[in-house]
Design an enzyme around this catalytic site. Structure first.
Site, mmCIF file in Angstrom:
data_model
loop_
_atom_site.group_PDB
_atom_site.id
_atom_site.type_symbol
_atom_site.label_atom_id
_atom_site.label_comp_id
_atom_site.label_asym_id
_atom_site.label_seq_id
_atom_site.Cartn_x
_atom_site.Cartn_y
_atom_site.Cartn_z
ATOM 1 N N CYS A 406 0.866 -1.181 0.000
ATOM 2 C CA CYS A 406 0.000 0.000 0.000
ATOM 3 C C CYS A 406 0.899 1.227 0.000
ATOM 4 O O CYS A 406 1.861 1.304 0.782
ATOM 5 C CB CYS A 406 -0.913 0.018 1.220
ATOM 6 S SG CYS A 406 -1.974 1.492 1.317
ATOM 7 N N HIS A 448 -8.867 -3.303 -2.952
ATOM 8 C CA HIS A 448 -7.956 -2.496 -2.137
ATOM 9 C C HIS A 448 -8.351 -1.023 -2.174
ATOM 10 O O HIS A 448 -8.404 -0.352 -1.130
ATOM 11 C CB HIS A 448 -6.530 -2.696 -2.666
ATOM 12 C CG HIS A 448 -5.466 -2.010 -1.873
ATOM 13 N ND1 HIS A 448 -4.504 -2.680 -1.168
ATOM 14 C CD2 HIS A 448 -5.200 -0.681 -1.683
ATOM 15 C CE1 HIS A 448 -3.698 -1.817 -0.571
ATOM 16 N NE2 HIS A 448 -4.091 -0.590 -0.877
ATOM 17 N N GLU A 449 -8.661 -0.506 -3.383
ATOM 18 C CA GLU A 449 -9.001 0.917 -3.496
ATOM 19 C C GLU A 449 -10.392 1.214 -2.950
ATOM 20 O O GLU A 449 -10.605 2.274 -2.342
ATOM 21 C CB GLU A 449 -8.885 1.368 -4.956
ATOM 22 C CG GLU A 449 -7.499 1.179 -5.566
ATOM 23 C CD GLU A 449 -6.381 1.693 -4.674
ATOM 24 O OE1 GLU A 449 -6.537 2.784 -4.068
ATOM 25 O OE2 GLU A 449 -5.345 1.010 -4.579
ATOM 26 N N HIS A 452 -10.057 1.653 0.650
ATOM 27 C CA HIS A 452 -9.572 2.995 0.998
ATOM 28 C C HIS A 452 -10.728 3.992 1.073
ATOM 29 O O HIS A 452 -10.782 4.837 1.975
ATOM 30 C CB HIS A 452 -8.563 3.481 -0.056
ATOM 31 C CG HIS A 452 -7.147 3.118 0.242
ATOM 32 N ND1 HIS A 452 -6.500 3.472 1.413
ATOM 33 C CD2 HIS A 452 -6.226 2.433 -0.491
ATOM 34 C CE1 HIS A 452 -5.261 3.022 1.398
ATOM 35 N NE2 HIS A 452 -5.064 2.386 0.244
#
Length: 486
Positions: A406, A448-449, A452
């Site tokens: 990351c 993953h995004e 976020h």
């Protein structure tokens, strides 16, 4: 060519139309499946406004895969075409308030055509690692050409210049081989000494100075001069297209000498025959200045380099908050601007690391609380994927577990379980809702995004008892994730 096409946000079809070639041919050349001719390289450079970089890459490899060379072995740029920088000397001098940069380059025209202009770039960042602060600063106090006091000469003759790009903290300028008294092109076989200089207040300049190799270069040197009373310390990193940032391979030499303005500390670094697209970045700390608290930005760790590229790091509250969705199409322009900022940040990040697995970047990681992210797939077969207001609506029961990194905690890698198939609902700029299916590596990158944007890091998904490992222990850098055929 692909890097420039993505930077200009052009599809393969749009580039093919601009060049007058078929999309299939452009795609084959871009992916190395077909040779590109000299005419192709020149047209690509012109269509993408690449300042000669694509043409130089072609001439350096003599067509790369044969092209017009008839399959002969590649030759060096000296015997082919375009400009060569025989000697590049850069000096940055600080008087305690103002930085003065002076560039002196001996260039040689090894090409078949006269050269009538030379592109230079000027970029500043007073707050490396804090993009929100930088944005506020340059919007309130933009760098102007009046501030720069740019001057240029060719063999002692004044040169005129004209802007190509004028941004708050970034300029591109054409130095023209002419002035009010006439023109003086650099003809094939001729060489010239270019010297240009500009000034920037320390209110707008940050503690770094970078040199990028955009033309074949024989010798490159950098000289930094500071008042000795500021007790400066200097270090540096180098990056290429095939390797992440590492410490400079040769040391920065330090000396102290007298000057008309008092004793100065001089730091010098040099290299020979640097590869095209290499970047050399020098950073410093002025330990004798109380305002610095004795600490400058130390970019010796991966996370330090991500911070310097403008990526918000773990511990910042914005990474723990859910992002605010866009009201589309009412906020189309705001979304478009944020996407441009994300793409620009990805370019900066790629100067520090090579991403064999693909990469992603979410708006909170550059200091924006809005629901936008960019995902760059691994390999060379697809465009970056823009995700606005993304929401995972379904995922497969089948998962796998692989190491992830990351940008906001780049010193470690963590083993993270992730679904092998996702269905993601997101919104187009015109407000149209869309559902896209992502699998394997793209499913992992997208999840993953999206995490976020929900205020989560991958640490929240790791199994209990599993902890990240240091990047020094990780052995998968630069390699794609592996997936069995399904």
């Amino acid at each position: 060519m692909k890097r420039w096409r993505q930077a200009r946000r052009m599809t393969s079809t749009a580039l093919a139309d601009a060049m007058g070639f078929t999309r299939t041919y452009v795609s084959h050349v871009e992916h190395g499946r077909a040779p590109g001719s000299a005419a192709f390289a020149r047209k690509a450079d012109e269509a993408l406004h690449a300042g000669g970089e694509i043409w130089q890459a072609w001439t350096t490899s003599a067509g790369g895969t044969g092209g017009e060379t008839g399959g002969r072995a590649p030759v060096t740029a000296r015997g082919t075409g375009g400009l060569i920088v025989e000697d590049d000397q850069a000096e940055l001098r600080y008087d305690g308030q103002v930085f003065t940069a002076t560039m002196r380059r001996t260039i040689y025209n090894a090409g078949p055509d006269p050269v009538t202009r030379y592109l230079v770039r000027i970029s500043v960042d007073r707050h490396p690692g804090d993009p929100a602060a930088a944005m506020r600063l340059y919007r309130a106090h933009p760098l102007t050409f009046d501030d720069l006091q740019l001057t240029a000469r060719c063999n002692g003759e004044p040169m005129s210049w004209r802007p190509k790009h004028d941004r708050d903290s970034f300029k591109e300028v054409w130095l023209c081989f002419d002035n009010g008294d006439g023109r003086f092109p650099l003809y094939p076989g001729e060489r010239a000494v270019l010297e240009y200089s500009y000034r920037v207040s320390d209110q707008l300049w940050g503690p770094w100075f970078q040199r990028a190799v955009r033309l074949p270069t024989h010798r490159l040197s950098v000289r930094l001069v500071f008042p000795a009373g500021l007790d400066p310390r200097v270090w540096g990193t180098e990056t290429s297209e095939t390797a992440e940032a590492v410490p400079l391979h040769t040391p920065v030499e330090h000396s102290t000498t007298a000057s008309p303005d008092g004793e100065v500390a001089v730091f010098e670094w040099r290299t020979s025959n640097p590869p095209l697209n290499a970047r050399y970045r020098l950073e410093w700390a002025l330990r004798g200045r109380p305002a610095d608290g004795g600490h400058g930005p130390d970019l010796r760790t991966p996370s330090d380099r991500m911070r310097a590229a403008g990526i918000v790091q773990q511990g910042d509250p914005i990474l723990g908050r859910a992002a605010v969705p866009f009201d589309l199409p009412a906020e189309t322009e705001q979304a478009r601007r944020l996407v441009d900022e994300l793409l620009a940040a990805m370019v900066r990040v790629r100067e520090h690391h090579v991403f064999g697995k693909g990469m992603g970047l979410a708006a909170p990681q550059i200091g924006s609380p809005r629901a936008a992210a960019i995902v760059q797939p691994p390999g060379d077969d697809a465009e970056p994927v823009v995700l606005l207001n993304p929401n995972i609506i379904a995922e497969s029961a089948e998962h796998d577990e692989q190491y992830e990194g990351c940008l906001s905690l780049f010193d470690v890698r963590g083993m993270v379980p992730s679904a092998l198939r996702l269905e993601v609902e997101h919104t187009a700029l015109d407000g149209t809702p869309t559902i896209t299916v992502f699998t394997d590596a793209m499913a992992r990158l997208v999840r993953h995004e999206v995490d976020h944007l929900a205020g989560h890091l991958y640490l929240d998904r790791m199994r209990p008892g599993v902890t990240p490992i240091s990047v020094a222990e990780y052995r998968g850098a630069g390699h794609p994730w592996s997936y069995r055929a399904r």
